[in-house]
Design an enzyme around this catalytic site. Structure first.
Site, PDB file in Angstrom:
ATOM      1  N   ASP A 144       0.385 -31.883  16.819  1.00  0.00           N
ATOM      2  CA  ASP A 144      -0.577 -32.950  16.593  1.00  0.00           C
ATOM      3  C   ASP A 144       0.132 -34.122  15.932  1.00  0.00           C
ATOM      4  OD1 ASP A 144      -2.810 -31.740  17.640  1.00  0.00           O
ATOM      5  OD2 ASP A 144      -3.482 -30.892  15.714  1.00  0.00           O
ATOM      6  N   TYR A 169       0.826  -1.215   0.000  1.00  0.00           N
ATOM      7  CA  TYR A 169       0.000   0.000   0.000  1.00  0.00           C
ATOM      8  C   TYR A 169       0.853   1.255   0.000  1.00  0.00           C
ATOM      9  CZ  TYR A 169      -4.297  -2.598   0.363  1.00  0.00           C
ATOM     10  OH  TYR A 169      -5.335  -3.407   0.079  1.00  0.00           O
ATOM     11  N   GLU A 218       2.372 -26.347  18.973  1.00  0.00           N
ATOM     12  CA  GLU A 218       1.669 -25.959  17.761  1.00  0.00           C
ATOM     13  C   GLU A 218       0.390 -25.188  18.044  1.00  0.00           C
ATOM     14  OE1 GLU A 218      -0.678 -28.220  14.087  1.00  0.00           O
ATOM     15  OE2 GLU A 218       0.296 -29.394  15.637  1.00  0.00           O
TER      16      GLU A 218
END
Lengths: 363, 530
Positions: free
Chosen positions: A245, A100, A193
């Site tokens: 996981d 931007y 995580e």
């Protein structure tokens, strides 16, 4: 990187050298040019010694003499200019923000991808991550534990802060990224995580129980988080353990922390080669008898991709991938809650983590 | 001479009964034809004799008592004028033609002009007023008409005066019934295109509404006028041969051929006659009708005559064609080609082509449309352009290979065929037939011009590219100058003007930013790729 040096000073010097080089070429009446390590896939190699992906010897010449190069070269220098300003004024920006900002000047980035490319080019050219010139990803990840830091950010200079002060942990942001790591009593780092598990572990005082600094990576660790993990490992000598996981995605979250990502092959110093995947391994599934789920199509696809990655050829990783393939199962960290005796004494903290740390020789 | 009289009668009478066949088929078409035929006669009287044409036409309405509108036409030229004794026959009698020579002319034997006057006589019962001088001391004025039944001039008045103003040329005036409203566009187009093909002519037209159309002369250069030549044996027909023989009844065949035809000497004549079984010494009057027919066929087909002499032709030439196109179409590019002379059936012809591109030329407003200006013997052809051989040739060319998108490009074509006998498809001289020889020449000429156009277009593209490149370089180099000054923490920006002006010092790789682990130069495998 030297212990506790101010990265901004390095970046400022590199940007100035770049400016002088371009300036002198023009002063001498030559079209300025730079040579940038090629980031094309045919120039990305796995370096077993560094245990990460690196760029090969191929260089791309960007010369202002070539009408096709002159714009990218000017864009590259614009990013450099913004980088210097960010450092000088102690401001930070993001890739999106940069895009931007470019609308202020007729530098013609068609898409954010183009401005991102210019940033990557500058990283490759200076061989330093964009965080060095204060372009950061949006804050992601948090840290908690007995670590005292001294910020280098204007207005916070010289204030010492202990990272146990905030019960939700401290955001891993630009200020922390370049802060001086003063002292710690911890002897290890555990990266997790999932944010919810991170908070749960703070409440269960895992940092005290295991003498650890806890880090929430919120999925794939951001570059800031990876950088911070590396600094904890390198500057404070703390071993790093990663808890995810039990699925191929979790395995790869660990792998990126350990040996980097292909996308940042042009930058060294973001990975922590000695870090270890603490769990949850597929080979743990049968041992702990927790609820599992069948692997989905996407999981299988990802598994095939990982099997092709040279980093997974190593014995330990190969065994884990083979286990996924053999079992066709995955499980979440929360699955250990099925074995909880009470909400305050979780199986994960009471049993799984210590067993695993022991297994890896950490305690 | 009974037979000739019979023909003369026929011609005036024929026109009277068949005016639609020669383009006078409606009041507006007749209006256009009258202007055009008279202008062409005037132009022939000028540039055919090395005179820079100045032709002025005034058309005005005549007050009548209703019915079809009546007009008065006045045309003045500065041509060679007509000798006193020839005036009645030149203007009061429709001639079939009596010259046995070839030369490029706009009209054949001035027939169209006489038909125009006859049309006035038929529709408006108008006499023709002729004023002429050849530039001498006297100027003559005739008032006459044609006796259609006998095809002879009727003279009503004949004045002679001192030529005080040193007038030379012809002034013709008469009335006719017409329709200028409908003819206007074509007449204006006619003058416009005539000005294109004749940049050395000055043309003035004042229409019935008082509007002035004026094309000044823009060059004093003129093409060489055509030289009169004898007919080529390949171009004879039975009628022509009979007439020529009637004028020389007692010569031998060999002498007759060698004296009356171009490219035929005594030796060629003898060889030709022998190989076709004629006795070279036979008197021409002795030939039977059968032998005459056989001779015509043999003359047309004998392969060993040299090709026709093109000196009877007067092409515009590349320079004048270019001038004319530039003046009226104001294009960015003009390419022109004048082909060498060729022949079809003993008629020599030359094809000239111009292609104008860009500038004031607009792209076609719908696909399939082609801007084509056709000329034959320096006259514009305004009708039936899509039946013309030039159009067929243009549409058959694969324009991609010339970097031209025919449906989108601002392109205009100009074709000019000059010949002693333009192969018109119709009596109205509207469009040229696709004779293979002519078609091939037009094709070659257009392709030749198109190749030159392609060179010009790609040269322009390159120049534009260079300009764009400099623009882009300037923009980004000035940014780089500013950025690097800031990065290097200097105050004065490096000078990029000399860099852009001089194109930069020869490159030395050593000056580039030195990177850690920079490989030696010869290892830059990816130079230039990004």
């Amino acid at each position: 990187m030297e212990r506790n040096t101010d990265r901004s000073e390095f970046a400022r010097k590199a940007l100035k050298d770049l400016g002088i080089s371009i300036y002198n070429q023009m002063e001498e009446g030559r079209f300025p040019e730079v040579m940038i390590p090629s980031r094309q896939t045919n120039n990305i190699y796995y370096d077993p010694k560094l245990e990460q992906y690196v760029l090969g010897d191929k260089r791309v010449v960007r010369s202002a003499d070539n009408v096709k190069h002159v714009k990218p070269l000017a864009q590259l220098l614009w990013v450099a200019r913004i980088g210097k300003e960010l450092i000088d004024y102690d401001r930070v920006s993001t890739l999106r923000d940069l895009f931007y900002m470019s609308k202020n000047i007729d530098i013609n980035f068609a898409t954010q991808q183009e401005s991102d490319e210019a940033v990557y080019d500058l990283e490759a050219l200076l061989s330093m991550p964009r965080e060095s010139f204060n372009i950061f990803p949006h804050d992601r990840g948090a840290i908690f534990g007995d670590l005292t830091v001294r910020y280098r950010v204007k207005g916070f200079k010289d204030s010492l802060i202990n990272l146990t002060d905030n019960p939700d942990g401290v955001n891993i942001g630009p200020a922390l990224d370049n802060a001086e790591l003063v002292k710690t009593t911890a002897d290890k780092v555990i990266a997790i995580e999932k944010g919810a598990i991170f908070i749960q572990m703070i409440r269960e005082k895992v940092h005290e129980k295991f003498n650890a600094i806890l880090i929430d990576t919120t999925g794939q660790a951001s570059r800031s988080a990876r950088l911070l993990i590396r600094r904890l490992n390198e500057e404070l000598g703390l071993p790093v353990y990663i808890l995810t996981d039990c699925d191929v995605w979790g395995a790869h979250i660990s792998m990126v922390i350990i040996s980097g990502s292909v996308n940042s092959a042009h930058i060294t110093g973001l990975n922590t080669p000695s870090a270890k995947w603490l769990g949850f391994w597929p080979t743990d599934i049968n041992r702990y008898k927790v609820p599992t789920m069948k692997m989905k199509e996407l999981d299988w696809k990802r598994l095939a991709e990982l099997k092709a990655d040279p980093r997974y050829k190593e014995k330990f990783w190969k065994e884990q991938l083979d286990a996924f393939e053999r079992l066709g199962l995955k499980a979440e960290l929360e699955a250990f809650s099925s074995k909880n005796k009470s909400v305050s004494q979780t199986f994960l903290v009471e049993t799984y983590i210590p067993e695993k740390l022991k297994e890896l020789g950490a305690i | 001479m009974l037979s000739e009289q019979f023909q003369e009668l026929n011609v005036a009478d024929f026109f009277y009964k068949n005016k639609d066949l020669v383009g006078f088929d409606s009041p507006h078409k007749a209006t256009y034809m009258i202007v055009r035929e008279l202008v062409e006669n005037s132009l022939d009287a000028c540039d055919g004799h090395r005179i820079l044409p100045d032709v002025r036409v005034t058309l005005s309405r005549v007050e009548g008592e209703g019915g079809q509108e009546r007009y008065h036409i006045k045309i003045v030229d500065n041509g060679i004028g007509v000798p006193l004794e020839a005036v009645p026959y030149a203007f009061g009698k429709v001639l079939f033609g009596s010259k046995y020579s070839m030369r490029q002319n706009r009209g054949t034997f001035g027939l169209g002009g006489k038909m125009s006057m006859l049309y006035g006589q038929i529709t408006a019962n108008s006499r023709v007023t002729i004023t002429t001088s050849q530039g001498g001391n006297k100027i003559y004025t005739f008032e006459l008409s044609t006796d259609i039944r006998t095809n002879t001039p009727i003279i009503y008045r004949r004045d002679e005066a001192d030529n005080k103003s040193h007038f030379r040329g012809v002034k013709i005036e008469f009335d006719f019934e017409g329709d200028y409203g409908k003819a206007r566009d074509k007449i204006i187009e006619y003058f416009y295109e005539t000005a294109m093909i004749l940049p050395y002519a000055q043309l003035t037209f004042i229409d019935p509404n008082g509007t002035l159309l004026f094309y000044p002369r823009i060059t004093e250069k003129m093409p060489n006028p055509p030289v009169e030549t004898q007919p080529h044996p390949h171009g004879v027909d039975l009628e022509l041969l009979k007439r020529m023989m009637a004028a020389n009844p007692h010569t031998s065949l060999q002498v007759f051929l060698s004296k009356n035809f171009q490219r035929v000497g005594e030796r060629t004549a003898k060889a030709f006659l022998k190989s076709n079984g004629f006795d070279p010494h036979m008197e021409v009057s002795q030939l039977s009708t059968r032998q005459l027919t056989k001779l015509v066929t043999a003359l047309r087909e004998y392969p060993d005559f040299l090709p026709p002499d093109p000196s009877c032709l007067s092409p515009i030439g590349e320079e004048l064609l270019r001038e004319g196109i530039k003046r009226l179409l104001s294009p960015e590019h003009v390419v022109v080609t004048t082909r060498p002379a060729r022949a079809y059936e003993g008629n020599p012809f030359i094809v000239e082509v111009g292609i104008a591109y860009g500038g004031a030329i607009m792209p076609p407003d719908k696909p399939g449309k082609v801007q084509l200006y056709r000329f034959a013997n320096k006259i514009p052809l305004l009708y039936d352009e899509y039946s013309d051989v030039s159009m067929a040739v243009i549409q058959s060319i694969n324009w991609n290979q010339y970097k031209v998108k025919l449906d989108e490009a601002p392109i205009a074509f100009i074709t000019h065929i000059c010949s002693t006998k333009v192969p018109y498809k119709t009596a109205g001289k509207e469009y040229v037939a696709a004779r293979p020889e002519v078609e091939k020449e037009i094709d070659l000429a257009i392709k030749q011009a198109a190749r030159e156009l392609r060179v010009q277009l790609s040269r322009m593209e390159k120049a534009e590219y260079r300009e764009r490149r400099t623009e882009v370089l300037r923009k980004y180099l000035s940014m780089m100058a500013s950025f690097s000054t800031f990065l290097a923490e200097k105050t004065k920006e490096p000078d990029i003007d000399s860099l852009l002006r001089e194109g930069g010092v020869k490159k030395r790789r050593k000056g580039a930013v030195q990177l850690v682990d920079d490989p030696p130069e010869d290892e830059f495998k990816e130079k230039g790729k990004a």
